[in-house]
Write a protein that holds these residues in place. Structure first.
Motif, mmCIF file in Angstrom:
data_model
loop_
_atom_site.group_PDB
_atom_site.id
_atom_site.type_symbol
_atom_site.label_atom_id
_atom_site.label_comp_id
_atom_site.label_asym_id
_atom_site.label_seq_id
_atom_site.Cartn_x
_atom_site.Cartn_y
_atom_site.Cartn_z
ATOM 1 N N ALA A 30 0.867 -1.177 0.000
ATOM 2 C CA ALA A 30 0.000 0.000 0.000
ATOM 3 C C ALA A 30 0.899 1.220 0.000
ATOM 4 N N VAL A 31 0.480 2.263 -0.707
ATOM 5 C CA VAL A 31 1.302 3.472 -0.735
ATOM 6 C C VAL A 31 0.412 4.708 -0.758
ATOM 7 N N SER A 32 0.780 5.668 0.095
ATOM 8 C CA SER A 32 0.111 6.969 0.094
ATOM 9 C C SER A 32 1.057 7.934 -0.595
ATOM 10 N N ILE A 33 0.554 8.634 -1.627
ATOM 11 C CA ILE A 33 1.465 9.443 -2.446
ATOM 12 C C ILE A 33 1.337 10.940 -2.200
ATOM 13 N N GLY A 34 0.407 11.336 -1.327
ATOM 14 C CA GLY A 34 0.319 12.734 -0.905
ATOM 15 C C GLY A 34 0.265 13.719 -2.056
ATOM 16 N N ASN A 35 1.188 14.658 -2.062
ATOM 17 C CA ASN A 35 1.180 15.696 -3.109
ATOM 18 C C ASN A 35 1.684 15.182 -4.453
ATOM 19 N N LYS A 36 2.138 13.970 -4.484
ATOM 20 C CA LYS A 36 2.644 13.293 -5.697
ATOM 21 C C LYS A 36 3.484 14.221 -6.590
ATOM 22 N N ALA A 37 4.479 14.839 -5.975
ATOM 23 C CA ALA A 37 5.337 15.767 -6.715
ATOM 24 C C ALA A 37 6.119 15.063 -7.811
ATOM 25 N N MET A 38 6.532 13.820 -7.560
ATOM 26 C CA MET A 38 7.320 13.097 -8.568
ATOM 27 C C MET A 38 6.702 11.748 -8.913
ATOM 28 N N VAL A 39 6.543 10.884 -7.911
ATOM 29 C CA VAL A 39 5.964 9.566 -8.184
ATOM 30 C C VAL A 39 4.450 9.708 -8.153
ATOM 31 N N ARG A 40 3.844 9.415 -9.307
ATOM 32 C CA ARG A 40 2.407 9.609 -9.438
ATOM 33 C C ARG A 40 1.732 8.295 -9.819
ATOM 34 N N GLU A 41 0.418 8.345 -9.983
ATOM 35 C CA GLU A 41 -0.361 7.129 -10.234
ATOM 36 C C GLU A 41 0.172 6.322 -11.414
ATOM 37 N N LEU A 42 0.497 7.015 -12.489
ATOM 38 C CA LEU A 42 0.879 6.320 -13.718
ATOM 39 C C LEU A 42 2.119 5.441 -13.517
ATOM 40 N N ALA A 43 3.125 5.979 -12.827
ATOM 41 C CA ALA A 43 4.353 5.219 -12.602
ATOM 42 C C ALA A 43 4.079 4.026 -11.684
ATOM 43 N N LEU A 44 3.185 4.224 -10.709
ATOM 44 C CA LEU A 44 2.877 3.126 -9.794
ATOM 45 C C LEU A 44 2.032 2.057 -10.487
ATOM 46 N N LEU A 45 1.168 2.496 -11.395
ATOM 47 C CA LEU A 45 0.408 1.520 -12.186
ATOM 48 C C LEU A 45 1.392 0.632 -12.944
ATOM 49 N N ASP A 46 2.366 1.273 -13.548
ATOM 50 C CA ASP A 46 3.381 0.550 -14.296
ATOM 51 C C ASP A 46 4.131 -0.434 -13.388
ATOM 52 N N HIS A 47 4.468 0.026 -12.193
ATOM 53 C CA HIS A 47 5.174 -0.851 -11.249
ATOM 54 C C HIS A 47 4.333 -2.070 -10.881
ATOM 55 N N PHE A 48 3.073 -1.833 -10.520
ATOM 56 C CA PHE A 48 2.254 -2.952 -10.028
ATOM 57 C C PHE A 48 1.800 -3.886 -11.152
ATOM 58 N N ILE A 49 1.738 -3.373 -12.375
ATOM 59 C CA ILE A 49 1.454 -4.271 -13.504
ATOM 60 C C ILE A 49 2.556 -5.339 -13.569
ATOM 61 N N ASN A 50 3.776 -4.902 -13.280
ATOM 62 C CA ASN A 50 4.917 -5.812 -13.392
ATOM 63 C C ASN A 50 5.283 -6.506 -12.082
ATOM 64 N N ASP A 51 4.542 -6.198 -11.013
ATOM 65 C CA ASP A 51 4.849 -6.813 -9.717
ATOM 66 C C ASP A 51 4.166 -8.183 -9.650
ATOM 67 N N PRO A 52 4.949 -9.262 -9.610
ATOM 68 C CA PRO A 52 4.338 -10.596 -9.652
ATOM 69 C C PRO A 52 3.471 -10.902 -8.422
ATOM 70 N N LEU A 53 3.646 -10.142 -7.352
ATOM 71 C CA LEU A 53 2.882 -10.429 -6.131
ATOM 72 C C LEU A 53 1.536 -9.697 -6.116
ATOM 73 N N THR A 54 1.306 -8.862 -7.108
ATOM 74 C CA THR A 54 0.056 -8.094 -7.153
ATOM 75 C C THR A 54 -0.859 -8.607 -8.259
ATOM 76 N N ARG A 55 -2.123 -8.839 -7.872
ATOM 77 C CA ARG A 55 -3.096 -9.290 -8.871
ATOM 78 C C ARG A 55 -4.168 -8.230 -9.136
ATOM 79 N N VAL A 56 -4.482 -7.432 -8.119
ATOM 80 C CA VAL A 56 -5.504 -6.387 -8.246
ATOM 81 C C VAL A 56 -4.873 -5.054 -7.833
ATOM 82 N N ILE A 57 -5.131 -4.001 -8.612
ATOM 83 C CA ILE A 57 -4.529 -2.690 -8.308
ATOM 84 C C ILE A 57 -5.632 -1.686 -8.001
ATOM 85 N N VAL A 58 -5.551 -1.107 -6.817
ATOM 86 C CA VAL A 58 -6.584 -0.164 -6.361
ATOM 87 C C VAL A 58 -6.014 1.253 -6.311
#
Lengths: 455, 226
Positions: free
Chosen positions: A183-211
């Motif tokens: 789980a990650v809280s991104i706050g003001n998301k100055a640099m790491v934003r939803e799109l980059a995390l979507l990309d990360h979790f798409i490729n994370d073998p331990l994740t099946r559902v992304i919220v």
């Protein structure tokens, strides 16, 4: 993008620990990771001293090991310089917990922080956030552990703009037995934003559902997000605030974010195959179902209960959610009746919904689910359990789950969520059968399985 | 690459902040949308020949950079049946602020739809298709998609409308030309992408849809503040 250093760091510095205040955010983060997580952790404060019998480093550069992740909890105006030191020391990423940036009208300070990070060479999560929680690995939330409720390890990842909503979702996940990958809280998301995390979790073998809990996207960022989501092989569930004009105002003052028009948001996300949850209840229901099943199921539901009322409510809910619960054909009804115990053969209804009555025995539930599992007239079984019936035991959850494991017909259970019925619930959940605490929730789960996000 | 003729029209409308109906319709025509023939008359003497070309009954609408919402300024008159009536209408409309002329076209009929685009800050151009008419703001029966849209998207948009039965032939009325509607929405969505850096919102309200096709009956483009 690979963000494993955020979610599974091996070494981590906590910058800004206090020698006098145990409840300082940095101290809470330091002590919980020191005591309960495998990550190797180093406390940093320019004044030095000791903390929990560990030497405090005066600067991150004094640490003689490679530090992968820096947690920064110093005053906002000191953050850019601290980030520069982290970059010089070779950290791979940083989480800035401190507030007092764009959300408080200090966009300039936030820009300086980004600049200090080399404009993107070193990813930063935050500022004004809780950071990450990966069960059994790392927890940067500045909330004392005894105050929080944490779900177990699982396959759902949560990305939240709001820390408060994230912590609350974790309580609900724990309550519903939904496991978390990270789980990650991104706050003001100055640099790491939803799109980059979507990309990360798409490729994370331990994740099946992304919220995602989203308050608003930046300019044109929504377009990039949905285009990436469209090609995502994993289900994405989004909860959005700012549905009404009143809600939008609250958001603007919360994270200085531009909130968009909800009708557009909802339509465009659904257009691109994203599950849009109307509220937390839908969110948890979708997540639990999608975390158990990764193959879509059809809309034809077979309902099994020991009460006519439960069955009738479930039928109503099915149709309200665009599912169907049609009467079984005569051969299936005959087959169902044939396997029932003598004492209920004459009184049970087997048309759909199936009402096995309060006199049903454990065996009746088993043979009914077994028979339905083999039928091609339905795509999913909704089992509404009444744990107080005299004929059944707490073993029934595990027994019936085994029928699903053998036959493969998706099964969703409803069991009232009280401590007394915990063993029954776990009998299902530990065998990857989702259990809802309400009839409507169980129907939402069935709806999620249809993968039909466009209506 | 934006079509040069379209670009030219946008540029010449920049000073008003929006594109008036004749120019907006010209843009739509260039983008392949079904725009019925219209004539803009600037002098009362032009009414007779124009009416002869178009045929009665006619709709007349004021052309004025100062009047965005024509109906609210009594700037629209429909069902004009003869030249005497048309001349009266011309005299009335010519008294409106900023008067530049009167747009004349033959009355269209069919199911009234609204086809619009909004330049959304988060998603860029999005298109909206809905049941039009005076209740458009009350019933809010609309479907929204991010542009550009494919045939399947438009098909789903139509299915999403509660009023879809009106399009499928309700109470003996013939069904509207679905192929023409889908083509119209698709081309409109492509236009919204082309104009992405220039517009704030586009309204085709109403878009008439009937058995023999769809027609852009009124059009307006609000430009983005430079």
């Amino acid at each position: 993008m690979n963000f494993d250093i955020f979610f599974r760091p091996r070494t981590m510095a906590v910058i800004g620990v206090s020698t006098s205040n145990d409840l300082h955010p940095a101290n809470v983060v330091y002590s919980k990771n020191l005591l309960r997580y495998p990550v190797k952790i180093f406390p940093v404060n320019p004044k030095g001293g000791t903390l929990l019998n560990q030497t405090i480093y005066r600067s991150i550069s004094e640490i003689d090991e490679e530090v992968e992740l820096a947690i920064i909890a110093v005053r906002a105006d000191l953050v850019p310089e601290t980030v520069r030191e982290c970059v010089a020391a070779g950290v791979k990423g940083a989480i800035v917990i401190s507030g007092g940036f764009a959300e408080a009208g200090h966009q300039d300070l936030q820009d300086k922080m980004v600049l200090a990070a080399g404009g993107g060479n070193i990813p930063i999560i935050g500022p004004n956030c809780l950071g990450v929680f990966t069960p059994a690995h790392v927890d940067t939330f500045f909330l004392p552990s005894e105050r929080t409720v944490q779900p177990g390890t699982g396959n759902v990842a949560i990305v939240s703009q709001s820390g408060g909503i994230l912590v609350d979702l974790l309580v609900k996940f724990a309550d519903e037995g939904i496991g978390l990958s990270s789980a990650v809280s991104i706050g003001n998301k100055a640099m790491v934003r939803e799109l980059a995390l979507l990309d990360h979790f798409i490729n994370d073998p331990l994740t099946r559902v992304i919220v995602f809990y989203i308050e608003g996207f930046g300019e044109n960022e929504g377009r990039e997000f949905v285009l990436a989501a469209k090609d995502c092989p994993k289900p994405i569930v989004v909860l959005k605030s700012g549905k009404t004009a009143g809600g939008s105002r609250a958001v603007s003052s919360h994270t200085a974010s531009l909130a968009g028009d909800y009708a557009v948001f909802q339509s465009v996300l659904k257009q691109h195959g994203v599950y849009v949850a109307a509220n937390e209840f839908e969110l948890t229901s979708y997540c639990e179902a999608l975390s158990c099943y990764n193959q879509p199921a059809g809309k034809r539901i077979g309902i099994v209960s020991g009460s006519g009322g439960h069955g009738a409510l479930a039928v109503d809910a099915c149709y309200a959610y665009g599912l169907s619960a049609e009467e079984f054909d005569p051969p299936l009804q005959t087959a169902l009746r044939k396997v029932l115990s003598e004492n209920i053969k004459g009184i049970a209804s087997v048309a759909n919904p199936i009402d096995l009555t309060g006199s049903a025995l454990e065996h009746d539930f088993e043979v009914t689910v077994e028979t339905l599992s083999k039928s091609d007239q339905i795509d999913c079984i909704l089992l509404l359990m009444l744990p107080y019936l005299p004929g059944i035991t707490s073993d029934l959850g595990a027994k019936i789950s085994m029928i699903y494991r053998r036959q493969g017909k998706p099964l969703i259970a409803y069991v009232p969520h009280v401590e007394k019925y915990r063993m029954l619930i776990e009998g299902f959940e530990l065998n990857k059968v989702p259990v809802s605490s309400s009839i409507e929730g169980a129907v939402m789960m069935a709806k999620a399985l249809t993968g039909n996000k466009n209506d | 690459m934006i079509n040069a003729a379209i670009h030219q029209i946008i540029n010449s409308s920049q000073e008003y902040g929006w594109v008036m109906e004749p120019q907006a319709k010209e843009i739509f025509r260039l983008a392949g949308l079904p725009v019925p023939q219209f004539i803009v008359v600037k002098d009362i003497t032009e009414c007779g020949p124009a009416a002869k070309t178009l045929g009665y009954p006619l709709a007349a609408k004021v052309v004025s950079p100062e009047i965005i919402h024509k109906t609210e300024h009594q700037g629209v008159v429909v069902n004009i049946g003869d030249l005497a009536g048309l001349k009266d209408v011309f005299i009335d409309l010519s008294g409106l602020p900023g008067f530049q002329g009167v747009l004349l076209e033959k009355m269209s009929s069919g199911v009234e739809l609204i086809l619009g685009a909004k330049n959304d800050p988060q998603f860029g151009p999005v298109v909206l298709l809905g049941i039009g008419g005076i209740g458009v703001e009350i019933y809010k029966d609309t479907a929204i998609r991010m542009a550009p849209v494919a045939t399947e998207d438009v098909d789903r948009m139509i299915s999403e409308l509660k009023g879809r039965k009106l399009l499928e032939g309700y109470r003996g009325a013939p069904a509207v030309n679905r192929t023409s509607l889908i083509e119209t929405v698709r081309n409109f969505s492509l236009l919204s992408m082309e104009l992405a850096t220039h517009f704030e919102s586009i309204d085709i309200n109403p878009l008439f849809c009937a058995k023999d096709g769809c027609f852009v009956a009124d059009a307006r483009i609000i430009l983005r503040q430079a």
